[in-house]
Write a protein that holds these residues in place. Structure first.
Motif, PDB file in Angstrom:
ATOM      1  N   GLY A  57      29.128   2.660 -20.461  1.00 40.45           N
ATOM      2  CA  GLY A  57      30.071   3.741 -20.211  1.00 40.45           C
ATOM      3  C   GLY A  57      29.550   5.119 -20.579  1.00 40.45           C
ATOM      4  N   ILE A  92      33.685   5.942 -19.347  1.00 35.95           N
ATOM      5  CA  ILE A  92      34.821   5.077 -19.665  1.00 35.95           C
ATOM      6  C   ILE A  92      34.362   3.783 -20.317  1.00 35.95           C
ATOM      7  N   ILE A  93      35.038   3.430 -21.370  1.00 37.76           N
ATOM      8  CA  ILE A  93      34.850   2.099 -21.932  1.00 37.76           C
ATOM      9  C   ILE A  93      36.202   1.416 -21.834  1.00 37.76           C
ATOM     10  N   MET A  94      36.273   0.443 -20.930  1.00 37.45           N
ATOM     11  CA  MET A  94      37.535  -0.218 -20.648  1.00 37.45           C
ATOM     12  C   MET A  94      37.830  -1.281 -21.683  1.00 37.45           C
ATOM     13  N   LEU A 114      35.491   4.236 -10.862  1.00 36.02           N
ATOM     14  CA  LEU A 114      35.499   5.451 -11.668  1.00 36.02           C
ATOM     15  C   LEU A 114      34.235   6.270 -11.470  1.00 36.02           C
ATOM     16  N   ARG A 149      35.138  -0.183 -13.014  1.00 30.39           N
ATOM     17  CA  ARG A 149      34.073   0.751 -13.373  1.00 30.39           C
ATOM     18  C   ARG A 149      33.495   1.414 -12.126  1.00 30.39           C
TER      19      ARG A 149
END
Ligand SMILES: Nc1ncnc2c1ncn2[C@@H]1O[C@H](COP(=O)(O)OP(=O)(O)O)[C@@H](O)[C@H]1O
Ligand SMILES: [Mg+2]
Lengths: 310, 383
Positions: free
Chosen positions: A147, A79-81, B220, B217
């Motif tokens: 990520g 994930i790259i928020m 997750l 993060r």
């Protein structure tokens, strides 16, 4: 099917952030989620990641129901928020190593993955830097490295290029395509249509918590009536000629202002050729001339009646 | 996984300059200031008896009970060599007024249909006299009943009861000298322990998705948040304990603060105090959805106030509070920590020490239970 979302509803009090949201992402795609600010992209992503409670709907990832403790699914997601999520007290290398370590416990393997990630985002010269010392673009790159270091099968990026200089932006976009070539499925959200057009293999356009259209770039553009827009610099055009141009086939509107002629056509073949022919036959000299294909903004405009970017 | 998270969190904590300043440098600087201030005090002032007068009238003469009570806390009532609480002058009413006016006495007791205290100004010594009178009145009425049945037991009973009460200048058996300056240092250590709450706040922020993007993060990752939090908490506990040990070492080696004889128990008090501090921060961190910096600002002030009430700035505070709101002594963690150290220094038995430690552990457990129930929720209603 990598991601499958059915009838997702998410409310914040009276506000419906996601209104029967549906989404299907296939393996190998760079799937673009395009919508203006506040349309619900981040909310959708957070629901898919099982971060947010939602009111209704089902979410499957890799064919399994997604849940906070579905660790076998989470292991394969990167994930790259939207907000940069790194620790200010750790250096570039330590940050990547820390987050990678939440997925990969084998130290040797991790070390090589971290190296690859640093290489990939081009932060080799900055590995000992603390995040505060990095420019906005470099910081975003670090955020991406954190990520993706564990080489996930599904990469979800939420507006990774916001507030990034053009050079970093290009390198990020190229990086995404490279990851995709290496086998990752990518979900990419943005409110910049140019980016989405540039890299996404399939695009969903979102507005007010709903998907309003889905398809490839070309498919989306063929959904609407509008065709190319032709702009030409012409001196001293009279109103009769303007009327004649308007009567050409597939022409929807003609404007002439300060020696600039703007002709909007409907979807059809050879629209440009027909207009150019008319200029030649009637001996109308023109200076600059250019032709723009419809953009995703036109698609958005035609479906919602508003501009993608206000 | 444990080592990975533990070592990296330690790095994050140790490199946090702001928090390191508060938890390590600030207490040491403050301790040094105390050291400077106390080095100017002459040690003789510290244990002097309180001069009081009692108006020698008929009512006083006929009050056997009070005379016994009083003699229990004067020199005459002490076993050889020890000092009493009061130095009593019997005088006429006029003489007492004169003495008070000339600051020869702190106050005088006048029997006029019951014991009255006459003072010129209020202070700790006056509080002690008042406390003595209050205790006398309280115990006196209980004893009157007993004595009605057995008049002969009366004087010795009164003496026993009054001598057992703990006044500021302790009269119970102990090898240690009563020493009020120590309480300042102990309260300082208590403050440093409570500053451990900053680390608790920091660790909560680092794992809660609604408090920080880093927390998102962590949520997750393919591991339970509680597990990651637990490991991070170990890092916080170790780093904080380390700062407390440095402080204790500094106090005892450089400022020659006496922590009593039992190093092991002193360390136990440090461990428990530090754990309590970290848990308090975790609690605040988990319950309040505000910026980390806001929470830390709040915790700095709360810790300072609690330590102030435990005698950080003026030692009398501890006794005033204990007397005014007795329950505060048991719910103010700073007071519990201060008292744990003081009882180690002062008493030969460990009852009071373990009461303090037990209460501190109780708080810690309750705080962590609440934190557990907050963290256990896996999905957020809003981010
Ligand atoms: N925590 C929240 N509380 C209340 N409303 C929110 C919250 N987060 C987002 N919203 C609202 O939900 C809508 C969708 O927001 P978001 O998903 O962030 O949009 P996008 O990412 O497309 O910009 C917006 O109208 C936003 O104001
Ligand atoms: Mg967003």
């Amino acid at each position: 099917m990598v991601v499958k979302v059915n009838n997702l509803v998410k409310r914040y009090g009276d506000l419906i952030a996601l209104d029967h949201f549906n989404l299907q992402v296939n393996e190998g795609e760079i799937f673009g989620l395009l919508g203006p600010n506040g349309s619900g992209k981040t909310t959708a992503i957070n629901c898919i990641l099982a971060l947010l409670k939602y009111d209704k709907g089902t979410i499957e990832v890799f064919g399994q129901a997604m849940a906070p403790d579905a660790y076998n699914i989470k292991r394969e997601i990167g994930i790259i928020m939207q907000n940069v999520a790194v620790f200010n007290e750790l250096t570039v290398q330590e940050n990547i190593n820390y987050f990678c370590g939440l997925y990969i416990s084998d130290k040797k393997k991790r070390a090589s993955l971290v190296e690859e990630a640093i290489e990939f985002v081009g932060l080799n010269d900055f590995r000992k830097f603390y995040p505060r010392k990095l420019s906005g673009g470099l910081l975003r790159r670090l955020n991406i490295a954190c990520g993706i270091a564990h080489q996930p099968k599904l990469i979800i990026m939420d507006e990774p290029t916001v507030a990034v200089d053009p050079q970093s932006r290009n390198s990020i976009l190229e990086g995404i395509q490279k990851l995709n070539r290496q086998g990752a499925t990518v979900i990419y959200t943005s409110h910049y249509m140019e980016e989405v057009e540039q890299i996404c293999t399939r695009i969903a356009i979102m507005d007010r918590g709903k998907i309003i259209a889905t398809g490839t770039n070309d498919e989306l553009k063929s959904m609407i009536k509008a065709g190319e827009k032709i702009t030409a610099e012409i001196f001293g055009l009279d109103s009769l000629q303007i009327q004649n141009i308007k009567n050409l086939p597939h022409i929807s509107s003609v404007e002439y202002d300060e020696n600039m002629l703007v002709v909007k056509s409907e979807r059809g073949k050879n629209n440009l050729a027909i207009v150019l022919d008319y200029f030649r036959v009637h001996n109308i000299p023109y200076g600059k001339i250019y032709c723009e294909l419809p953009t995703l903004n036109d698609v958005f405009l035609e479906i919602t009646g508003k501009q993608l970017r206000d | 996984m444990f080592l990975h998270i533990f070592t990296n969190r330690c790095k994050c904590l140790v490199r946090d300059k702001v928090l390191m300043f508060w938890t390590l440098m600030f207490p040491i600087v403050l301790a040094s200031l105390f050291g400077l201030a106390f080095s100017n005090l002459s040690s003789e002032d510290k244990f002097s008896e309180i001069n009081i007068a009692v108006v020698d009238n008929n009512e006083y003469q006929s009050n056997q009970a009070f005379q016994s009570a009083l003699s229990a806390v004067t020199d005459a009532g002490q076993s050889s060599g020890e000092k009493g609480l009061f130095n009593v002058i019997l005088s006429t009413h006029e003489q007492a007024d004169e003495l008070l006016k000339n600051n020869k006495i702190e106050g005088y007791i006048l029997f006029d249909g019951g014991a009255n205290l006459v003072i010129k100004e209020s202070g700790i010594n006056q509080t002690i006299i008042k406390t003595f009178l209050d205790d006398y009145a309280q115990i006196g009425s209980a004893i009157t009943n007993i004595v009605r049945q057995n008049p002969t037991a009366f004087p010795s009973l009164m003496e026993d009861v009054m001598a057992d009460k703990n006044y500021l200048k302790e009269v119970s058996p102990s090898n240690a000298e009563p020493n009020t300056t120590l309480n300042y240092y102990y309260a300082l250590v208590a403050m440093a322990c409570l500053f451990g709450s900053f680390w608790g706040v920091k660790e909560i922020s680092a794992v809660q998705a609604d408090l920080s993007p880093q927390g998102a993060r962590v949520n997750l990752a393919p591991a339970h948040k509680l597990k990651i939090f637990g490991y991070s908490l170990c890092a916080a506990a170790v780093v904080h304990l380390f700062t407390i040990f440095i402080l204790i070492a500094y106090l005892s080696l450089f400022l020659k603060v006496d922590f009593g004889r039992d190093l092991l128990y002193v360390l136990l008090a440090c461990v428990v105090g530090s754990m309590m501090g970290v848990s308090m921060g975790a609690l605040i961190g988990a319950l309040i959805k505000k910026d980390e910096i806001v929470k830390i600002a709040v915790l700095v002030s709360v810790s300072m106030i609690l330590s102030f009430l435990a005698g950080l700035m003026m030692v009398d505070m501890k006794y005033i509070v204990t007397h005014a709101i007795p329950v505060m002594a048991y719910i103010n963690p700073a007071n519990l920590i201060t008292d744990a150290f003081y009882s180690l220094y002062y008493f030969d038995t460990y009852n009071r020490f373990f009461t303090n430690i037990g209460l501190l552990l109780g708080f810690t457990v309750v705080f962590y239970l609440i934190v557990y129930f907050v963290l256990r929720r896996q999905r957020y209603a809003s981010l």
